[in-house]
Design a protein around this motif. Structure first.
Motif, mmCIF file in Angstrom:
data_model
loop_
_atom_site.group_PDB
_atom_site.id
_atom_site.type_symbol
_atom_site.label_atom_id
_atom_site.label_comp_id
_atom_site.label_asym_id
_atom_site.label_seq_id
_atom_site.Cartn_x
_atom_site.Cartn_y
_atom_site.Cartn_z
ATOM 1 N N GLY A 30 0.795 -1.229 0.000
ATOM 2 C CA GLY A 30 0.000 0.000 0.000
ATOM 3 C C GLY A 30 0.825 1.276 0.000
ATOM 4 N N THR A 31 0.428 2.239 0.844
ATOM 5 C CA THR A 31 0.972 3.601 0.803
ATOM 6 C C THR A 31 2.493 3.679 0.966
ATOM 7 O OG1 THR A 31 -1.134 4.434 1.668
ATOM 8 C CG2 THR A 31 0.750 5.920 1.774
ATOM 9 N N PRO A 32 3.124 2.891 1.841
ATOM 10 C CA PRO A 32 4.584 2.996 1.934
ATOM 11 C C PRO A 32 5.291 2.719 0.610
ATOM 12 C CG PRO A 32 3.739 1.878 3.860
ATOM 13 C CD PRO A 32 2.584 2.020 2.918
ATOM 14 N N PHE A 33 4.808 1.740 -0.150
ATOM 15 C CA PHE A 33 5.429 1.486 -1.453
ATOM 16 C C PHE A 33 5.113 2.611 -2.435
ATOM 17 C CE2 PHE A 33 5.493 -0.116 -5.790
ATOM 18 C CZ PHE A 33 6.762 -0.676 -5.849
ATOM 19 N N LEU A 34 3.886 3.107 -2.420
ATOM 20 C CA LEU A 34 3.522 4.217 -3.316
ATOM 21 C C LEU A 34 4.360 5.457 -3.004
ATOM 22 C CD1 LEU A 34 -0.374 3.867 -3.414
ATOM 23 C CD2 LEU A 34 1.278 3.165 -5.168
ATOM 24 N N TRP A 35 4.622 5.696 -1.712
ATOM 25 C CA TRP A 35 5.458 6.843 -1.325
ATOM 26 C C TRP A 35 6.854 6.694 -1.915
ATOM 27 C CZ3 TRP A 35 10.003 7.782 1.316
ATOM 28 C CH2 TRP A 35 10.230 9.084 1.740
ATOM 29 N N TRP A 36 7.438 5.524 -1.750
ATOM 30 C CA TRP A 36 8.764 5.301 -2.316
ATOM 31 C C TRP A 36 8.751 5.387 -3.837
ATOM 32 C CZ3 TRP A 36 13.103 5.998 -0.153
ATOM 33 C CH2 TRP A 36 13.333 5.691 1.193
ATOM 34 N N GLY A 37 7.683 4.880 -4.456
ATOM 35 C CA GLY A 37 7.590 4.966 -5.905
ATOM 36 C C GLY A 37 7.547 6.393 -6.395
ATOM 37 N N ALA A 38 6.785 7.247 -5.702
ATOM 38 C CA ALA A 38 6.698 8.654 -6.088
ATOM 39 C C ALA A 38 8.031 9.367 -5.863
ATOM 40 C CB ALA A 38 5.587 9.344 -5.297
ATOM 41 N N VAL A 39 8.680 9.077 -4.736
ATOM 42 C CA VAL A 39 9.991 9.697 -4.463
ATOM 43 C C VAL A 39 11.011 9.268 -5.511
ATOM 44 C CG1 VAL A 39 11.934 9.711 -2.855
ATOM 45 C CG2 VAL A 39 9.604 9.966 -1.989
ATOM 46 N N ALA A 40 11.055 7.986 -5.816
ATOM 47 C CA ALA A 40 11.995 7.486 -6.822
ATOM 48 C C ALA A 40 11.718 8.123 -8.181
ATOM 49 C CB ALA A 40 11.896 5.963 -6.922
ATOM 50 N N SER A 41 10.450 8.261 -8.542
ATOM 51 C CA SER A 41 10.092 8.866 -9.821
ATOM 52 C C SER A 41 10.589 10.308 -9.911
ATOM 53 C CB SER A 41 8.561 8.839 -10.005
ATOM 54 O OG SER A 41 8.077 7.518 -10.020
ATOM 55 N N ALA A 42 10.372 11.077 -8.851
ATOM 56 C CA ALA A 42 10.795 12.479 -8.853
ATOM 57 C C ALA A 42 12.313 12.597 -8.910
ATOM 58 C CB ALA A 42 10.242 13.189 -7.613
ATOM 59 N N LEU A 44 14.594 10.396 -9.935
ATOM 60 C CA LEU A 44 15.203 9.865 -11.153
ATOM 61 C C LEU A 44 14.935 10.736 -12.378
ATOM 62 C CD1 LEU A 44 14.412 6.072 -10.647
ATOM 63 C CD2 LEU A 44 16.648 7.167 -10.501
ATOM 64 N N TRP A 45 13.774 11.381 -12.428
ATOM 65 C CA TRP A 45 13.403 12.130 -13.626
ATOM 66 C C TRP A 45 13.684 13.624 -13.548
ATOM 67 C CZ3 TRP A 45 12.322 10.175 -18.265
ATOM 68 C CH2 TRP A 45 12.051 8.803 -18.329
ATOM 69 N N LEU A 46 13.856 14.167 -12.339
ATOM 70 C CA LEU A 46 14.151 15.595 -12.212
ATOM 71 C C LEU A 46 15.409 16.013 -12.976
ATOM 72 C CD1 LEU A 46 13.300 18.290 -10.975
ATOM 73 C CD2 LEU A 46 14.615 17.674 -8.918
ATOM 74 N N PRO A 47 16.506 15.244 -12.923
ATOM 75 C CA PRO A 47 17.710 15.648 -13.675
ATOM 76 C C PRO A 47 17.523 15.644 -15.194
ATOM 77 C CG PRO A 47 18.252 14.029 -11.979
ATOM 78 C CD PRO A 47 16.769 14.062 -12.090
ATOM 79 N N VAL A 48 16.461 14.990 -15.686
ATOM 80 C CA VAL A 48 16.215 14.915 -17.124
ATOM 81 C C VAL A 48 15.527 16.174 -17.647
ATOM 82 C CG1 VAL A 48 15.122 13.515 -18.942
ATOM 83 C CG2 VAL A 48 16.028 12.408 -16.896
ATOM 84 N N VAL A 49 14.885 16.933 -16.751
ATOM 85 C CA VAL A 49 14.087 18.101 -17.148
ATOM 86 C C VAL A 49 14.858 19.100 -18.012
ATOM 87 C CG1 VAL A 49 12.863 20.140 -16.277
ATOM 88 C CG2 VAL A 49 12.445 17.901 -15.248
ATOM 89 N N PRO A 50 16.096 19.504 -17.639
ATOM 90 C CA PRO A 50 16.807 20.509 -18.457
ATOM 91 C C PRO A 50 17.085 20.060 -19.890
ATOM 92 C CG PRO A 50 17.833 20.280 -16.307
ATOM 93 C CD PRO A 50 16.872 19.144 -16.432
ATOM 94 N N PHE A 51 17.086 18.748 -20.121
ATOM 95 C CA PHE A 51 17.415 18.220 -21.449
ATOM 96 C C PHE A 51 16.177 17.872 -22.274
ATOM 97 C CE2 PHE A 51 20.643 16.981 -18.318
ATOM 98 C CZ PHE A 51 21.757 17.611 -18.852
ATOM 99 N N THR A 52 15.002 18.150 -21.712
ATOM 100 C CA THR A 52 13.766 17.777 -22.405
ATOM 101 C C THR A 52 12.762 18.925 -22.441
ATOM 102 O OG1 THR A 52 12.960 16.848 -20.321
ATOM 103 C CG2 THR A 52 13.942 15.311 -21.905
ATOM 104 N N GLY A 53 13.263 20.130 -22.673
ATOM 105 C CA GLY A 53 12.368 21.275 -22.796
ATOM 106 C C GLY A 53 12.218 22.117 -21.550
ATOM 107 N N GLY A 232 9.975 3.540 -10.328
ATOM 108 C CA GLY A 232 10.375 4.940 -10.521
ATOM 109 C C GLY A 232 10.790 5.258 -11.941
ATOM 110 N N VAL A 233 11.309 4.271 -12.638
ATOM 111 C CA VAL A 233 11.700 4.470 -14.041
ATOM 112 C C VAL A 233 10.521 4.249 -14.977
ATOM 113 C CG1 VAL A 233 13.125 3.601 -15.930
ATOM 114 C CG2 VAL A 233 14.118 3.873 -13.649
ATOM 115 N N LEU A 234 9.840 3.130 -14.816
ATOM 116 C CA LEU A 234 8.853 2.689 -15.807
ATOM 117 C C LEU A 234 7.513 3.412 -15.723
ATOM 118 C CD1 LEU A 234 9.526 -1.149 -15.664
ATOM 119 C CD2 LEU A 234 10.182 0.437 -17.486
ATOM 120 N N SER A 235 7.051 3.682 -14.514
ATOM 121 C CA SER A 235 5.740 4.323 -14.385
ATOM 122 C C SER A 235 5.735 5.717 -15.017
ATOM 123 C CB SER A 235 5.321 4.387 -12.910
ATOM 124 O OG SER A 235 4.076 5.038 -12.785
ATOM 125 N N PRO A 236 6.680 6.609 -14.675
ATOM 126 C CA PRO A 236 6.693 7.913 -15.351
ATOM 127 C C PRO A 236 6.982 7.802 -16.845
ATOM 128 C CG PRO A 236 7.993 7.985 -13.340
ATOM 129 C CD PRO A 236 7.689 6.544 -13.600
#
Length: 297
Positions: A30-42, A44-53, A232-236
């Motif tokens: 439940g929520t503990p895994f979803l929390w980690w999934g959201a944190v991992a997504s943010a 892992l993908w935040l450093p990609v923002v400057p290179f994608t618009g 964190g990689v696949l869902s976003p």
């Protein structure tokens, strides 16, 4: 739909099916895994923002769009996880993915002013029928679990919780799909920055609802660190590809085309989880692929 848009959507389907398989394996956390999934997504993908618009055309639009979308995604993930916890993977997933595109297509026409050719309408209908059939094929001839009754009382059939939660998940899918298409197009937002904004909102909401379960976070990441990273990689990524596709293709076509993921999850459910008939699922999955072929014309 263009070949490029179709390829993007098919790639998104592979990612989507993969993370749903991962999520099913840890659904009862439940929520503990979803929390980690959201944190991992943010993270892992935040450093990609400057290179994608970058942050896109409008910071205000990004804030409004991502906040509203984040709330809708939290509802979606919560309902989906609950469905996986009480029902079968294939039935929940297929029912949700059948309801979602049907409602999304209708709302896209009604709210976004999209227009569909008769062939596209037929293709959407074929996809929805195939997806729903994939989820229901194993129920043919099987009785639902009866509710408790007094002696001599007729036995009553109840609604399969897998279907009930799948329908609710489908409505949540349609809601965030239409809103996200509106936000991306209206404010000219970058799909990656938009998705990062959504995950940050999810982190806030999950943090607020953890309560006493905060003490479980360390144990969860120790036991399921690899799954957290995969999520964190696949869902976003699965949704970023969809957002890129809807920048140039109608939502009413993109939403049903995503449902090739049902084919993958249904076959996985039959082969690995031993859920139902592989032959029946292959037949209904072929119907889904036939409908998607019509959408590609």
């Amino acid at each position: 739909m263009s070949t490029t848009a179709l390829l993007l959507v098919l790639a998104a389907a592979v990612c989507h099916a993969s993370w749903n398989v991962v999520a099913h394996g840890v659904s009862r956390i439940g929520t503990p895994f979803l929390w980690w999934g959201a944190v991992a997504s943010a993270v892992l993908w935040l450093p990609v923002v400057p290179f994608t618009g970058g942050w896109g055309g409008s910071l205000v639009g990004l804030a409004v769009g991502a906040t509203a979308s984040g709330v809708l995604h939290v509802v979606y993930m919560t309902v989906l996880q609950r469905g996986y916890a009480v029902g079968s993977l294939s039935t929940v997933y297929a029912t949700a993915r059948g309801t979602g595109p049907a409602v999304s297509a209708a709302l896209a026409v009604a709210l976004l002013g999209e227009r569909l050719s008769p062939l596209a309408v037929v293709g959407i209908a074929v996809v929805v029928v195939g997806v729903v059939a994939t989820g229901l094929v194993d129920r043919a001839g099987a009785a639902a679990r009866p509710a408790a009754t007094a002696p001599g009382e007729p036995r009553r059939r109840g609604l399969d919780p897998s279907i009930a939660w799948g329908l609710l998940t489908g409505l949540a899918i349609a809601s965030y799909t239409i809103w996200d298409a509106h936000a991306i197009r209206t404010w000219q937002l970058s799909p990656v920055s938009f998705m990062v904004g959504v995950t940050l909102v999810e982190v806030v909401f999950y943090s607020a609802t953890l309560g006493r379960r905060r003490r479980e976070l360390l144990a969860v990441v120790r036991a399921h660190g690899a799954k957290v990273l995969a999520f964190g990689v696949l869902s976003p990524l699965s949704y970023i590809l969809v957002l890129v596709a809807i920048q140039s293709a109608p939502v009413a076509l993109v939403a049903p085309a995503r449902e090739t993921s049902v084919v993958m999850v249904a076959v996985f459910g039959a082969l690995v989880l031993r859920e139902g008939s592989l032959r029946g699922r292959l037949v209904t999955s072929g119907v889904v692929l036939g409908g998607i072929a019509l959408l590609a014309l």
